[in-house]
Design a protein around this motif. Sequence first.
Motif, PDB file in Angstrom:
ATOM      1  N   PRO A 195       0.807  -1.222   0.000  1.00 13.76           N
ATOM      2  CA  PRO A 195       0.000   0.000   0.000  1.00 13.76           C
ATOM      3  C   PRO A 195       0.841   1.273   0.000  1.00 13.76           C
ATOM      4  O   PRO A 195       1.739   1.435   0.817  1.00 13.76           O
ATOM      5  CB  PRO A 195      -0.809  -0.118   1.300  1.00 13.76           C
ATOM      6  CG  PRO A 195       0.011  -1.015   2.182  1.00 13.76           C
ATOM      7  CD  PRO A 195       0.675  -1.989   1.264  1.00 13.76           C
ATOM      8  N   ALA A 196       0.533   2.168  -0.920  1.00 14.57           N
ATOM      9  CA  ALA A 196       1.147   3.494  -0.921  1.00 14.57           C
ATOM     10  C   ALA A 196       0.428   4.369   0.103  1.00 14.57           C
ATOM     11  O   ALA A 196      -0.775   4.217   0.324  1.00 14.57           O
ATOM     12  CB  ALA A 196       1.055   4.116  -2.303  1.00 14.57           C
ATOM     13  N   VAL A 197       1.161   5.290   0.719  1.00 14.53           N
ATOM     14  CA  VAL A 197       0.540   6.211   1.674  1.00 14.53           C
ATOM     15  C   VAL A 197       0.251   7.563   1.043  1.00 14.53           C
ATOM     16  O   VAL A 197      -0.485   8.376   1.601  1.00 14.53           O
ATOM     17  CB  VAL A 197       1.408   6.388   2.944  1.00 14.53           C
ATOM     18  CG1 VAL A 197       1.577   5.060   3.653  1.00 14.53           C
ATOM     19  CG2 VAL A 197       2.755   7.011   2.616  1.00 14.53           C
ATOM     20  N   ASP A 198       0.847   7.819  -0.119  1.00 16.88           N
ATOM     21  CA  ASP A 198       0.586   9.050  -0.855  1.00 16.88           C
ATOM     22  C   ASP A 198       0.952   8.825  -2.320  1.00 16.88           C
ATOM     23  O   ASP A 198       1.311   7.710  -2.709  1.00 16.88           O
ATOM     24  CB  ASP A 198       1.343  10.245  -0.258  1.00 16.88           C
ATOM     25  CG  ASP A 198       2.850  10.024  -0.173  1.00 16.88           C
ATOM     26  OD1 ASP A 198       3.397   9.288  -1.021  1.00 16.88           O
ATOM     27  OD2 ASP A 198       3.495  10.584   0.728  1.00 16.88           O
ATOM     28  N   GLN A 199       0.876   9.862  -3.118  1.00 18.64           N
ATOM     29  CA  GLN A 199       1.107   9.701  -4.553  1.00 18.64           C
ATOM     30  C   GLN A 199       2.578   9.567  -4.923  1.00 18.64           C
ATOM     31  O   GLN A 199       2.901   9.176  -6.049  1.00 18.64           O
ATOM     32  CB  GLN A 199       0.487  10.879  -5.302  1.00 18.64           C
ATOM     33  CG  GLN A 199      -1.035  10.874  -5.259  1.00 18.64           C
ATOM     34  CD  GLN A 199      -1.636  12.000  -6.081  1.00 18.64           C
ATOM     35  OE1 GLN A 199      -1.088  13.074  -6.185  1.00 18.64           O
ATOM     36  NE2 GLN A 199      -2.802  11.741  -6.671  1.00 18.64           N
ATOM     37  N   ASP A 200       3.482   9.851  -4.003  1.00 22.56           N
ATOM     38  CA  ASP A 200       4.918   9.700  -4.250  1.00 22.56           C
ATOM     39  C   ASP A 200       5.310   8.273  -3.897  1.00 22.56           C
ATOM     40  O   ASP A 200       5.879   7.997  -2.854  1.00 22.56           O
ATOM     41  CB  ASP A 200       5.714  10.713  -3.423  1.00 22.56           C
ATOM     42  CG  ASP A 200       7.191  10.733  -3.815  1.00 22.56           C
ATOM     43  OD1 ASP A 200       7.561  10.032  -4.780  1.00 22.56           O
ATOM     44  OD2 ASP A 200       7.972  11.441  -3.153  1.00 22.56           O
ATOM     45  N   ALA A 201       4.971   7.344  -4.774  1.00 25.56           N
ATOM     46  CA  ALA A 201       5.111   5.914  -4.487  1.00 25.56           C
ATOM     47  C   ALA A 201       6.183   5.292  -5.371  1.00 25.56           C
ATOM     48  O   ALA A 201       6.681   5.892  -6.319  1.00 25.56           O
ATOM     49  CB  ALA A 201       3.776   5.207  -4.687  1.00 25.56           C
ATOM     50  N   SER A 202       6.505   4.051  -5.072  1.00 26.55           N
ATOM     51  CA  SER A 202       7.557   3.336  -5.779  1.00 26.55           C
ATOM     52  C   SER A 202       7.180   3.058  -7.230  1.00 26.55           C
ATOM     53  O   SER A 202       6.012   2.825  -7.555  1.00 26.55           O
ATOM     54  CB  SER A 202       7.827   2.015  -5.063  1.00 26.55           C
ATOM     55  OG  SER A 202       8.631   1.160  -5.838  1.00 26.55           O
ATOM     56  N   ILE A 203       8.205   3.036  -8.101  1.00 21.15           N
ATOM     57  CA  ILE A 203       7.944   2.688  -9.498  1.00 21.15           C
ATOM     58  C   ILE A 203       7.458   1.240  -9.623  1.00 21.15           C
ATOM     59  O   ILE A 203       6.785   0.894 -10.594  1.00 21.15           O
ATOM     60  CB  ILE A 203       9.177   2.908 -10.389  1.00 21.15           C
ATOM     61  CG1 ILE A 203      10.336   2.019  -9.932  1.00 21.15           C
ATOM     62  CG2 ILE A 203       9.565   4.358 -10.447  1.00 21.15           C
ATOM     63  CD1 ILE A 203      11.477   1.967 -10.925  1.00 21.15           C
ATOM     64  N   SER A 204       7.777   0.393  -8.643  1.00 23.73           N
ATOM     65  CA  SER A 204       7.341  -1.004  -8.729  1.00 23.73           C
ATOM     66  C   SER A 204       5.824  -1.124  -8.604  1.00 23.73           C
ATOM     67  O   SER A 204       5.235  -2.118  -9.040  1.00 23.73           O
ATOM     68  CB  SER A 204       8.033  -1.859  -7.666  1.00 23.73           C
ATOM     69  OG  SER A 204       7.791  -1.368  -6.369  1.00 23.73           O
ATOM     70  N   ILE A 205       5.171  -0.117  -8.020  1.00 22.08           N
ATOM     71  CA  ILE A 205       3.710  -0.115  -7.980  1.00 22.08           C
ATOM     72  C   ILE A 205       3.149  -0.037  -9.399  1.00 22.08           C
ATOM     73  O   ILE A 205       2.035  -0.482  -9.670  1.00 22.08           O
ATOM     74  CB  ILE A 205       3.205   1.050  -7.100  1.00 22.08           C
ATOM     75  CG1 ILE A 205       3.383   0.684  -5.628  1.00 22.08           C
ATOM     76  CG2 ILE A 205       1.743   1.375  -7.371  1.00 22.08           C
ATOM     77  CD1 ILE A 205       2.877   1.712  -4.665  1.00 22.08           C
ATOM     78  N   GLY A 206       3.953   0.510 -10.316  1.00 20.63           N
ATOM     79  CA  GLY A 206       3.528   0.596 -11.708  1.00 20.63           C
ATOM     80  C   GLY A 206       3.233  -0.752 -12.326  1.00 20.63           C
ATOM     81  O   GLY A 206       2.462  -0.841 -13.297  1.00 20.63           O
ATOM     82  N   MET A 207       3.832  -1.812 -11.771  1.00 22.53           N
ATOM     83  CA  MET A 207       3.540  -3.154 -12.248  1.00 22.53           C
ATOM     84  C   MET A 207       2.060  -3.462 -12.074  1.00 22.53           C
ATOM     85  O   MET A 207       1.422  -4.091 -12.932  1.00 22.53           O
ATOM     86  CB  MET A 207       4.377  -4.165 -11.459  1.00 22.53           C
ATOM     87  CG  MET A 207       4.040  -5.607 -11.691  1.00 22.53           C
ATOM     88  SD  MET A 207       5.125  -6.707 -10.782  1.00 22.53           S
ATOM     89  CE  MET A 207       4.807  -6.239  -9.081  1.00 22.53           C
TER      90      MET A 207
END
Length: 346
Positions: A195-207
Motif C-alpha cells: 500500500p502506498a501512503v501518498d502519490q509519491d510511491a515506488s515505481i514497482s507499484i507501476g507493475m
Amino acid sequence: MAEDLILVTGATGFVGKWTVIQLLQAGYRVRGTVRSLAKDAEVRAGVATQTGPEVLSRLELEQADLLDDAGWAAAMKGVAAVMHIATAIRADEPKDQSLVIRPALEGTERVLRFAQAAGIRRFILTSSIATVGYGLGHTSGRRVYTEKDFTNLDGMRWKWAYCIGKTKAEQFAWAFAKTNGMDLTTIHPGAIIGPAVDQDASISIGMVSGLLAGAVPAMPSNGFSIIDVRDVAALHVAALKKPEAIGQRYLATSDYTPFSKVADVLREAYPDRNITTKQVPDWLIRIIASLGGPARQIINDIGNEKIFDGSKGEALLGRKFIGAKESILATAESALRLGLVVDKPK
C-alpha cells in the motif's frame, strides 16, 4: 532502546516512509534525510496517515544529498543507528549508468563515512536481491538462492545499472564495516509492492497500476519474488532491535510470482478492467534487451526461475511475510484510491 534517535536516509521514498512509520510506532525518535525540505509537509502527511499526527513531534527532517557532503555531519548528530535506504531507482535503463550507480555506491560510501566519523556503530543497509542471485551461471530451470549467495558481476552477460550499483555498494559496506568495527546488517528486498501512503510511491507499484489501467499490452514470461513494503520496513526494525542480526544478510522475499499471476489476481478482483492476457515472446525480449532499455533489467530472469528463500528473514520477524496475493490487492486498492491508475484512452 525505543527512545533512541534513528537516522533514515531517503525518507521521501516508498520504503523510507514505511520505515519511518514503523519506527515511530515502535516508540523511536526518527530523523529522516530528504534532498529538499520542500518535501517536509508531504512526508509528514504521508506518515500521519498511518501513525496519526500525535507522534510527528518525534520526527525531524534534515536536508542531505547522496552526492554531496553538505548536511551529513548535522544529520548524524546524536544518532544511535543509521538505516541507509536512499538510492536511485528508475523504470528505464539509462544510457549513462552513472546516474544510478553513483548514488548507490558513492552515496553508501558517504553515509558510512559520516556515520563512522560521528562514532555510530550500528548501520542497516537496504540492499537488494540484485546483489544475491545474478552472474552465477543460472540461465534455465529453477534455482533457490539464500543469503550465502553473492552476485558475480563478472559472470553476467547482461548487466544493468541498478544491479551494478547495489552490488558494489554492498561489497564496499561489508569491507568498510570490517575495517572500522561497525555493526552492519543488510536487507535484500525482492520486487517491493504494497500500500502506498501518498502519490509519491515506488515505481514497482507501476507493475500493478499499469495492468489496472490497461496500459500493459503484453506481459513478459518471467516471475519475481514479491515482498510487501510493510515487511521490508518491519525487517529493518527487527534487525535494529535484535543483536543477532549484526553481521547478517536477510532476504526480504515472499512468493515467487509470475507476471501473469499478478494479472490473474487483479482480473479476479477487478473484472470490469481491461487487464491483458497476452505475453511477449522470450525471443523478442532478448532482442530488445540487446539494444538496451528497460528490458535489460529483466533479461537475466527470462527462461529461468530464481527462488529467493526468505525463511531467515521470517525467522527474524517471528512470522511469515505477507503473501503475494494480499500484497497485490493492497497495492491495487491504494493505487486506485490515490489516483495512481491512469486509464489508457479507449
